[in-house]
Design an enzyme around this catalytic site. Structure first.
Site, PDB file in Angstrom:
ATOM      1  N   TYR A 191      49.409  92.329  98.354  1.00 18.83           N
ATOM      2  CA  TYR A 191      48.303  92.174  97.400  1.00 18.83           C
ATOM      3  C   TYR A 191      47.627  90.811  97.609  1.00 18.83           C
ATOM      4  O   TYR A 191      46.433  90.655  97.394  1.00 18.83           O
ATOM      5  CB  TYR A 191      48.808  92.352  95.965  1.00 18.83           C
ATOM      6  CG  TYR A 191      47.726  92.742  94.986  1.00 18.83           C
ATOM      7  CD1 TYR A 191      46.978  93.904  95.159  1.00 18.83           C
ATOM      8  CD2 TYR A 191      47.424  91.937  93.886  1.00 18.83           C
ATOM      9  CE1 TYR A 191      45.977  94.263  94.273  1.00 18.83           C
ATOM     10  CE2 TYR A 191      46.427  92.288  92.979  1.00 18.83           C
ATOM     11  CZ  TYR A 191      45.709  93.454  93.190  1.00 18.83           C
ATOM     12  OH  TYR A 191      44.720  93.795  92.301  1.00 18.83           O
ATOM     13  N   LYS A 200      43.000  87.932  90.842  1.00 14.39           N
ATOM     14  CA  LYS A 200      43.255  88.549  89.525  1.00 14.39           C
ATOM     15  C   LYS A 200      43.806  87.510  88.532  1.00 14.39           C
ATOM     16  O   LYS A 200      43.543  87.602  87.328  1.00 14.39           O
ATOM     17  CB  LYS A 200      44.216  89.730  89.653  1.00 14.39           C
ATOM     18  CG  LYS A 200      43.639  90.945  90.382  1.00 14.39           C
ATOM     19  CD  LYS A 200      42.434  91.563  89.680  1.00 14.39           C
ATOM     20  CE  LYS A 200      42.067  92.924  90.256  1.00 14.39           C
ATOM     21  NZ  LYS A 200      40.757  93.403  89.777  1.00 14.39           N
TER      22      LYS A 200
HETATM   23  P1  NAD Z   1      37.102 101.825  93.269  1.00 15.18           P
HETATM   24  O1  NAD Z   1      37.018 101.589  94.739  1.00 15.18           O
HETATM   25  O2  NAD Z   1      36.859 103.201  92.804  1.00 15.18           O
HETATM   26  O3  NAD Z   1      36.146 100.817  92.480  1.00 15.18           O
HETATM   27  C1  NAD Z   1      35.841  99.523  92.920  1.00 15.18           C
HETATM   28  C2  NAD Z   1      34.356  99.349  92.684  1.00 15.18           C
HETATM   29  O4  NAD Z   1      33.948  98.000  92.903  1.00 15.18           O
HETATM   30  C3  NAD Z   1      33.495 100.219  93.624  1.00 15.18           C
HETATM   31  O5  NAD Z   1      32.667 101.073  92.852  1.00 15.18           O
HETATM   32  C4  NAD Z   1      32.632  99.210  94.365  1.00 15.18           C
HETATM   33  O6  NAD Z   1      31.332  99.691  94.666  1.00 15.18           O
HETATM   34  C5  NAD Z   1      32.597  98.067  93.355  1.00 15.18           C
HETATM   35  N1  NAD Z   1      32.194  96.784  93.912  1.00 15.18           N
HETATM   36  C6  NAD Z   1      32.856  95.994  94.800  1.00 15.18           C
HETATM   37  N2  NAD Z   1      32.141  94.881  95.029  1.00 15.18           N
HETATM   38  C7  NAD Z   1      31.004  94.958  94.260  1.00 15.18           C
HETATM   39  C8  NAD Z   1      29.898  94.110  94.039  1.00 15.18           C
HETATM   40  N3  NAD Z   1      29.765  92.943  94.679  1.00 15.18           N
HETATM   41  N4  NAD Z   1      28.943  94.523  93.163  1.00 15.18           N
HETATM   42  C9  NAD Z   1      29.023  95.707  92.521  1.00 15.18           C
HETATM   43  N5  NAD Z   1      30.064  96.554  92.688  1.00 15.18           N
HETATM   44  C10 NAD Z   1      31.039  96.173  93.547  1.00 15.18           C
HETATM   45  O7  NAD Z   1      38.587 101.342  92.855  1.00 15.18           O
HETATM   46  P2  NAD Z   1      39.313 101.162  91.442  1.00 15.18           P
HETATM   47  O8  NAD Z   1      40.763 101.135  91.778  1.00 15.18           O
HETATM   48  O9  NAD Z   1      38.811 102.124  90.456  1.00 15.18           O
HETATM   49  O10 NAD Z   1      38.904  99.670  91.037  1.00 15.18           O
HETATM   50  C11 NAD Z   1      38.333  99.311  89.783  1.00 15.18           C
HETATM   51  C12 NAD Z   1      39.013  98.058  89.256  1.00 15.18           C
HETATM   52  O11 NAD Z   1      40.350  98.390  88.877  1.00 15.18           O
HETATM   53  C13 NAD Z   1      39.132  96.923  90.261  1.00 15.18           C
HETATM   54  O12 NAD Z   1      38.913  95.689  89.603  1.00 15.18           O
HETATM   55  C14 NAD Z   1      40.579  97.025  90.701  1.00 15.18           C
HETATM   56  O13 NAD Z   1      41.091  95.808  91.203  1.00 15.18           O
HETATM   57  C15 NAD Z   1      41.209  97.391  89.385  1.00 15.18           C
HETATM   58  N6  NAD Z   1      42.584  97.897  89.453  1.00 15.18           N
HETATM   59  C16 NAD Z   1      42.871  98.966  90.247  1.00 15.18           C
HETATM   60  C17 NAD Z   1      44.174  99.427  90.309  1.00 15.18           C
HETATM   61  C18 NAD Z   1      44.542 100.577  91.202  1.00 15.18           C
HETATM   62  O14 NAD Z   1      45.735 100.753  91.494  1.00 15.18           O
HETATM   63  N7  NAD Z   1      43.608 101.384  91.637  1.00 15.18           N
HETATM   64  C19 NAD Z   1      45.193  98.805  89.562  1.00 15.18           C
HETATM   65  C20 NAD Z   1      44.859  97.730  88.744  1.00 15.18           C
HETATM   66  C21 NAD Z   1      43.542  97.271  88.705  1.00 15.18           C
END
Ligand code: NAD
Length: 261
Positions: A161, A168
């Site tokens: 990570y 984060k």
């Molecule tokens: P995802 O890939 O579906 O979503 C990530 C989004 O970020 C995408 O829509 C992308 O277009 C957008 N993005 C990235 N850079 C950008 C920018 N400069 N401007 C505008 N949009 C931008 O993946 P996800 O897992 O749904 O991620 C959403 C959030 O959840 C993130 O912050 C991720 O770190 C967090 N998260 C995810 C998990 C997991 O296991 N999937 C766990 C904890 C936290």
């Protein structure tokens, strides 16, 4: 349909496809009567979102493009959203994160200056600039609620990570500082710390499937968390039920973070 969010106007960022946590959050908001608007990165994301909206009865939802690292685009986004929502906004979901794939494997010590900056610009500073841009609209609404997404790798070492864990940690600290800055205006700022969920972003982390399996085996609920469970928790923090909660990180991870080993 529920009524928890009836009359509330919420901007959801970060929908990329049907697996996105942001999409599951939007579905929960719609279910509870909110008016939802979307901000997506670009054309590709918009095409996917339009299909999802049609399939779920939200085809009239406003959609704007915004690369959130671009300050001018963040300001323009809020102008578009203000025009759609009578100059007011009750909620903002920040579901944006990005790091170079090379920085999500191997040793953290090898993170480049450029990779460090990319992760923080996209995953942390976007929250700060969107909060600043949304502030006048939330002020006009008499207050508001901002929710971002974080992960346990902010406070514990999770293999691979790496720089995203450090970003984060900065995001969670930003939540506390933003909550303090904006609390006097009845604007709340919180984070949901989600357990690992297979999304497009997550697939960039080396060994991600093993993380999901590990959590499913070790967590008190003995399963991984689902994206709709995370969406419901974001909904709660956006709603009036959470009116006394700010500066908080709420874990939605099947209880995994409580385990000693
Ligand atoms: P995802 O890939 O579906 O979503 C990530 C989004 O970020 C995408 O829509 C992308 O277009 C957008 N993005 C990235 N850079 C950008 C920018 N400069 N401007 C505008 N949009 C931008 O993946 P996800 O897992 O749904 O991620 C959403 C959030 O959840 C993130 O912050 C991720 O770190 C967090 N998260 C995810 C998990 C997991 O296991 N999937 C766990 C904890 C936290």
């Amino acid at each position: 349909m529920g009524e928890l969010m009836l009359g509330k106007r919420v901007l959801v960022t970060g929908v990329r496809n049907k697996w996105s946590i942001a999409w599951h959050t939007a579905e929960a908001l719609h279910r509870e009567g909110a008016r939802v608007a979307f901000s997506v990165f670009g054309e590709r994301e918009e095409a996917g979102l339009r299909k999802l909206l049609t399939d779920s009865g939200m085809e009239d939802a406003p959609i704007a493009h915004c690369n959130a690292t671009d300050e001018a685009q963040a300001v323009a986004l809020m102008e578009t959203i203000g025009a759609a929502f009578d100059g007011e906004l009750d909620g903002l979901v920040h579901a944006i994160a990005f790091a170079n794939r090379d920085d999500l494997s191997g040793e953290y010590v090898n993170t480049s200056r450029e990779g460090f900056s990319v992760a923080h610009e996209n995953s942390v500073y976007t929250m700060v600039s969107l909060a600043r841009a949304a502030r006048p609209l939330m002020n006009k609404a008499g207050g508001g609620s901002l929710v971002t997404l974080t992960y346990l790798g902010a406070e514990r070492v999770v293999p691979n990570y790496n720089v995203m864990g450090v970003a984060k940690a900065a995001l969670e600290a930003s939540v506390r500082y933003l909550a303090t800055d904006l609390g006097g205006e009845n604007i709340r700022v919180n984070a949901v710390s989600a357990g690992p969920i297979k999304t497009l972003s997550a697939s960039g982390i080396s060994g991600f499937d093993g993380m999901v399996k590990h959590v499913a085996e070790r967590s008190p609920l003995r399963r991984a968390v689902t994206p709709d469970e995370v969406g419901d928790a974001v909904l709660f923090l956006l709603s009036n039920l959470a009116r006394g909660i700010t500066g908080e990180t709420l874990y939605v991870d099947a209880g995994y973070h409580t385990m000693g080993m």
